[in-house]
Write an enzyme that holds these catalytic residues in place. Structure first.
Site, PDB file in Angstrom:
ATOM      1  N   PHE A 131       0.826  -1.200   0.000  1.00  0.00           N
ATOM      2  CA  PHE A 131       0.000   0.000   0.000  1.00  0.00           C
ATOM      3  C   PHE A 131       0.862   1.253   0.000  1.00  0.00           C
ATOM      4  O   PHE A 131       1.843   1.336   0.761  1.00  0.00           O
ATOM      5  CB  PHE A 131      -0.880   0.053   1.256  1.00  0.00           C
ATOM      6  CG  PHE A 131      -2.057  -0.874   1.247  1.00  0.00           C
ATOM      7  CD1 PHE A 131      -3.322  -0.416   0.908  1.00  0.00           C
ATOM      8  CD2 PHE A 131      -1.906  -2.207   1.597  1.00  0.00           C
ATOM      9  CE1 PHE A 131      -4.415  -1.266   0.910  1.00  0.00           C
ATOM     10  CE2 PHE A 131      -2.996  -3.075   1.612  1.00  0.00           C
ATOM     11  CZ  PHE A 131      -4.251  -2.596   1.265  1.00  0.00           C
ATOM     12  N   ASP A 132       0.477   2.223  -0.801  1.00  0.00           N
ATOM     13  CA  ASP A 132       0.953   3.581  -0.604  1.00  0.00           C
ATOM     14  C   ASP A 132       0.322   4.076   0.693  1.00  0.00           C
ATOM     15  O   ASP A 132      -0.642   3.481   1.190  1.00  0.00           O
ATOM     16  CB  ASP A 132       0.520   4.438  -1.794  1.00  0.00           C
ATOM     17  CG  ASP A 132       0.852   5.904  -1.612  1.00  0.00           C
ATOM     18  OD1 ASP A 132       1.999   6.211  -1.263  1.00  0.00           O
ATOM     19  OD2 ASP A 132      -0.068   6.732  -1.778  1.00  0.00           O
ATOM     20  N   PHE A 133       0.843   5.173   1.258  1.00  0.00           N
ATOM     21  CA  PHE A 133       0.252   5.678   2.506  1.00  0.00           C
ATOM     22  C   PHE A 133      -0.611   6.908   2.278  1.00  0.00           C
ATOM     23  O   PHE A 133      -1.819   6.884   2.491  1.00  0.00           O
ATOM     24  CB  PHE A 133       1.351   5.993   3.524  1.00  0.00           C
ATOM     25  CG  PHE A 133       0.800   6.573   4.801  1.00  0.00           C
ATOM     26  CD1 PHE A 133       0.025   5.799   5.642  1.00  0.00           C
ATOM     27  CD2 PHE A 133       1.039   7.898   5.146  1.00  0.00           C
ATOM     28  CE1 PHE A 133      -0.513   6.328   6.816  1.00  0.00           C
ATOM     29  CE2 PHE A 133       0.509   8.441   6.309  1.00  0.00           C
ATOM     30  CZ  PHE A 133      -0.273   7.647   7.151  1.00  0.00           C
TER      31      PHE A 133
END
Length: 227
Positions: A22-24
């Site tokens: 996941f990107d944040f």
């Protein structure tokens, strides 16, 4: 499922990948208001009158690039502004200013329950990402990998770091992100990326970058991941 969800041919079904990265910012948490507030303050402190219509370019790339894109700064000034930004952000931004995306905690729990392994691969400085994720009470991620001066800079390098931390191959992982930088970084590892339209990406941006599917909510994301 939204009409924007497009799933072209992929090595396997999106629900079958055992690892999800996941990107944040803009993916796990809604950090956009806090980023805009702090960035605009730094720009004004340095004598700029930022164009609000350009502020979305701050979301996704490393900070230095964002400042250059919005204000046309040279590298030296952009680095100075990035340092000032990080200091102001760490001193003034509280967890209530970067809430989780609606349904994200439940999605992460469901993915772990299904046997998936999770990690974060972000362009945010690694220490900042780790502190923010801890403050949100998230324990589902086995690794939180971001930028480290002199070690990692690009999204692709953060993805590489996450894969190494989990000791898995890129062929077993899928990326989830909200900007073209996430899609492009994943493509460098021949990894599929699901694009989440959460407010930062321009219409069509994620498809044009090569996302194998797109969605407009965490609920739709869960559907794509087989939940």
């Amino acid at each position: 499922m939204s009409e924007s969800n497009r799933v072209p041919r992929a090595p396997r079904s999106l629900s079958e990948y055992p690892v999800v990265l996941f990107d944040f910012d803009g993916t796990v948490a809604d950090t956009q208001p806090a980023i805009f507030r702090v960035a605009m303050q730094i720009m004004r402190d340095h004598g700029y009158d930022p164009d609000p219509s350009k502020m979305l370019t701050m979301i996704g790339p490393p900070l230095e690039e964002g400042f250059s894109l919005v204000c046309g700064m040279d590298k030296a000034e952009a680095r100075e502004c990035a340092d000032a930004y990080r200091d102001l952000f760490s001193r003034t931004v509280t967890p209530d200013e970067f809430p989780l995306m609606p349904g994200m905690r439940e999605l992460l729990d469901a993915l772990v329950a299904s046997g998936r392994r999770l990690a974060v691969a972000t362009s945010r400085m690694e220490e900042s990402a780790q502190e923010m994720i801890a403050s949100l009470g998230l324990t589902q991620f086995e690794a939180i990998i971001g930028r480290i001066h002199g070690v990692r800079y690009s999204k692709a390098e953060s993805i590489e770091g996450a894969l190494q931390a989990l000791r898995v191959s890129a062929r077993d992982a899928i990326m989830v992100g909200d900007r073209m930088h996430d899609v492009i970084g994943a493509r460098e590892w021949e990894m599929p990326c699901i694009g989440l339209y959460s407010g930062a990406a321009y219409p069509g941006e994620l498809e044009e970058a090569g996302a194998v599917a797109t969605c407009h909510s965490v609920e739709e994301l869960g559907y794509l991941l087989g939940l």
